[in-house]
Write an enzyme that holds these catalytic residues in place. Sequence first.
Site, PDB file in Angstrom:
ATOM      1  N   GLU A  30       0.872  -1.160   0.000  1.00 38.96           N
ATOM      2  CA  GLU A  30       0.000   0.000   0.000  1.00 38.96           C
ATOM      3  C   GLU A  30       0.918   1.222   0.000  1.00 38.96           C
ATOM      4  O   GLU A  30       1.768   1.344   0.891  1.00 38.96           O
ATOM      5  CB  GLU A  30      -0.855  -0.031   1.274  1.00 38.96           C
ATOM      6  CG  GLU A  30      -1.910   1.033   1.292  1.00 38.96           C
ATOM      7  CD  GLU A  30      -2.763   0.992   2.561  1.00 38.96           C
ATOM      8  OE1 GLU A  30      -2.610   0.063   3.375  1.00 38.96           O
ATOM      9  OE2 GLU A  30      -3.565   1.922   2.719  1.00 38.96           O
ATOM     10  N   ARG A 256       5.325 -12.819   9.695  1.00 40.31           N
ATOM     11  CA  ARG A 256       5.903 -11.482   9.542  1.00 40.31           C
ATOM     12  C   ARG A 256       7.317 -11.473  10.076  1.00 40.31           C
ATOM     13  O   ARG A 256       7.640 -12.222  10.999  1.00 40.31           O
ATOM     14  CB  ARG A 256       5.129 -10.513  10.437  1.00 40.31           C
ATOM     15  CG  ARG A 256       4.100  -9.710   9.804  1.00 40.31           C
ATOM     16  CD  ARG A 256       3.491  -8.812  10.858  1.00 40.31           C
ATOM     17  NE  ARG A 256       3.859  -7.429  10.610  1.00 40.31           N
ATOM     18  CZ  ARG A 256       3.333  -6.705   9.635  1.00 40.31           C
ATOM     19  NH1 ARG A 256       2.422  -7.222   8.830  1.00 40.31           N
ATOM     20  NH2 ARG A 256       3.686  -5.458   9.449  1.00 40.31           N
ATOM     21  N   LYS A 266       4.449   0.786   9.768  1.00 37.49           N
ATOM     22  CA  LYS A 266       4.420   2.144   9.206  1.00 37.49           C
ATOM     23  C   LYS A 266       3.680   3.087  10.146  1.00 37.49           C
ATOM     24  O   LYS A 266       4.052   4.241  10.308  1.00 37.49           O
ATOM     25  CB  LYS A 266       3.720   2.124   7.850  1.00 37.49           C
ATOM     26  CG  LYS A 266       4.539   1.456   6.762  1.00 37.49           C
ATOM     27  CD  LYS A 266       3.822   1.520   5.437  1.00 37.49           C
ATOM     28  CE  LYS A 266       3.259   0.187   5.054  1.00 37.49           C
ATOM     29  NZ  LYS A 266       2.607   0.132   3.763  1.00 37.49           N
TER      30      LYS A 266
HETATM   31  P1  ATP Z   1       2.800  -2.162   7.960  1.00 31.12           P
HETATM   32  O1  ATP Z   1       2.147  -2.924   9.059  1.00 31.12           O
HETATM   33  O2  ATP Z   1       4.240  -1.927   8.144  1.00 31.12           O
HETATM   34  O3  ATP Z   1       2.052  -0.948   7.579  1.00 31.12           O
HETATM   35  P2  ATP Z   1       1.549  -3.567   5.857  1.00 31.12           P
HETATM   36  O4  ATP Z   1       1.395  -5.043   5.948  1.00 31.12           O
HETATM   37  O5  ATP Z   1       0.376  -2.727   6.099  1.00 31.12           O
HETATM   38  O6  ATP Z   1       2.770  -3.148   6.743  1.00 31.12           O
HETATM   39  P3  ATP Z   1       1.703  -3.369   3.022  1.00 31.12           P
HETATM   40  O7  ATP Z   1       2.223  -2.220   2.260  1.00 31.12           O
HETATM   41  O8  ATP Z   1       0.274  -3.653   2.947  1.00 31.12           O
HETATM   42  O9  ATP Z   1       2.171  -3.127   4.504  1.00 31.12           O
HETATM   43  O10 ATP Z   1       2.550  -4.687   2.733  1.00 31.12           O
HETATM   44  C1  ATP Z   1       2.885  -5.181   1.476  1.00 31.12           C
HETATM   45  C2  ATP Z   1       3.309  -6.614   1.612  1.00 31.12           C
HETATM   46  O11 ATP Z   1       4.421  -6.728   2.485  1.00 31.12           O
HETATM   47  C3  ATP Z   1       2.203  -7.462   2.213  1.00 31.12           C
HETATM   48  O12 ATP Z   1       2.118  -8.668   1.501  1.00 31.12           O
HETATM   49  C4  ATP Z   1       2.641  -7.694   3.627  1.00 31.12           C
HETATM   50  O13 ATP Z   1       2.128  -8.896   4.124  1.00 31.12           O
HETATM   51  C5  ATP Z   1       4.164  -7.679   3.491  1.00 31.12           C
HETATM   52  N1  ATP Z   1       4.778  -7.262   4.753  1.00 31.12           N
HETATM   53  C6  ATP Z   1       4.560  -6.124   5.435  1.00 31.12           C
HETATM   54  N2  ATP Z   1       5.253  -6.119   6.583  1.00 31.12           N
HETATM   55  C7  ATP Z   1       5.936  -7.280   6.631  1.00 31.12           C
HETATM   56  C8  ATP Z   1       6.833  -7.882   7.576  1.00 31.12           C
HETATM   57  N3  ATP Z   1       7.175  -7.286   8.702  1.00 31.12           N
HETATM   58  N4  ATP Z   1       7.344  -9.102   7.280  1.00 31.12           N
HETATM   59  C9  ATP Z   1       7.027  -9.719   6.139  1.00 31.12           C
HETATM   60  N5  ATP Z   1       6.199  -9.220   5.215  1.00 31.12           N
HETATM   61  C10 ATP Z   1       5.641  -8.021   5.454  1.00 31.12           C
HETATM   62 MG    MG Z   2      -1.118  -1.567   5.962  1.00 28.14          MG
END
Ligand code: ATP
Ligand code: MG
Length: 527
Positions: A30, A256, A266
């Site tokens: 995102e 994760r 984030k």
């Molecule tokens: P955050 O919680 O940091 O905002 P998010 O999951 O909302 O992260 P996205 O931009 O939606 O962030 O993530 C894009 C991809 O990266 C998704 O498939 C998510 O599952 C993966 N991802 C995000 N954070 C991690 C992590 N700590 N370890 C492994 N994969 C991750």
């Molecule tokens: Mg997110």
Amino acid sequence: MNKKNFIYKKINKDIKNKKYKKIITRFAPEPNGYLHIGHAKSIFINFEIAKYYNGICNLRFDDTNPSTIKKKYIKCIIKDIKWLGYKLNKNIKYTSNYFNKYYYYALQLIKKNLAYVDELSKKKIKKYRGTLLKKGKNSPFRNRSIKDNIILFNKMKNKYFSEGEVCLRAKINMSSKNIILRDPVLYRIKYLSHIRTKNNWCIYPTYDFAHCIADSIEKVTHSLCTLEFQNNKLLYNWILNNINISHKSNQYEFSRLNISNNLTSKRKINILIKKKIIKNWNDQRLMTLIAMKNRGYTKKSILNFCKCLGISKQESVININIIENFLRKDLNKISPRVMGIINPIKIILTNIKKKNIIYIKNHPYNKKFGKRKINLYKKIYIDKNDLKIKKNKKLNKLKIKLKYSKIIKFKKIKFKKNKKIKYIKFSILKQNKNYKKKYKIIHWISKKDSIKIKFKLFNYLFKKNNINKKKNFLKYINKKSIIKKKGYINKDILNNKNKIFQLEREGYFIKKNKKKIILNQIISLKK
Ligand code: ATP
Ligand code: MG
């Protein structure tokens, strides 16, 4: 990466059963912030799978929420993925490309009596949804006719309602054990201009509605996400099973990445910035990719780290030392050596007659780095930490070896009025054959060859190992995570084209060219 994990096994099985012609994965961030080390793990897994099976990995921006997404994040995410060394298809995907299709699929669900327009407020929807122990309650608007729902949904689209007044919900089961299936919201109204579709739409699909359809439109075979979406999988499959779509993707979850003494969310990084604990997303203490680049992390160290992690469903906190060791290993190969003193004490060598010239290698084993000349003059600096001065008695007997040079013996110490050391006098000993066994070797720099310089050293941002799940994470901030020092460095580095150096016996540093050079620590030599 070890190919024995459950995802590779599943793909192998699918290939054996001729389920797919081509393996397609996707990385779908995102664009509401910059990428972090957790994303690097996800990028690594998705792109490496595509590479291994001769398939494709799409980059798809999950841009369904106009209130959080920004163009600058899109630009930087593309740059970071390329920096890691992954090639992107010419055709970068955006969830917003499919807004027309989502609308069409939503109508399909309404026509099947599987979705309805609800007038309950957001608060009431939450209340009616119930809890794990308490069943949900049907909305009074749940049983409208299909015809009315079509009319209302079109009114939603045509800007008839205000934000929050109505939404579109799936009609599944308000008593389901899985709360996700208690009539989830599929569409909501937002009067915001979208960075790509501008004001064309005022209704936007939710993540759950958008994601499974985008995966399927792109014919993604294995849609990999993190474990927190495990419960959403039922909804993912419910939507795909109830719309007319030829390809139905499948979701698989892995754990994760959490890193000790740091965080990757984030949302939490934004809190740190708002509270002015850090200035920006590129603060060297963070584990965003732009911060790590700024710190001096190499892409190789990040990729090697991701490689060693593998894929599993086991939630764990990875010790930050693991990635730091990959970094040290890589920097060791690429960094020329220099002498620098971070906590200087002035030394006068009493019996030196003329300068001593010494030729030394710039790198212990890589000849490409060549040699350099260093001079031993009468006045030198050494590091305070190399002299454990407690009692003068001990000091009296002190003999140490200057790296690449002479053994010196303590003579006299002179203090300033404020009791700090003004200088220490040493004399050079005649060479002793056994010196290697006996004496501590320290680094040094001649005053004449040095320039004064600012050093910036970093400690971990958090004092506690695992703060990822802590709500009160701010309590564990390490207030001493930046240490500023003034010391000396060999002036040769001013004209040196290299940016990264190993300060012998200290660690790896990166040259930051402000008005005056600053040397920022990347990582110490050993923990
Ligand atoms: P955050 O919680 O940091 O905002 P998010 O999951 O909302 O992260 P996205 O931009 O939606 O962030 O993530 C894009 C991809 O990266 C998704 O498939 C998510 O599952 C993966 N991802 C995000 N954070 C991690 C992590 N700590 N370890 C492994 N994969 C991750
Ligand atoms: Mg997110």
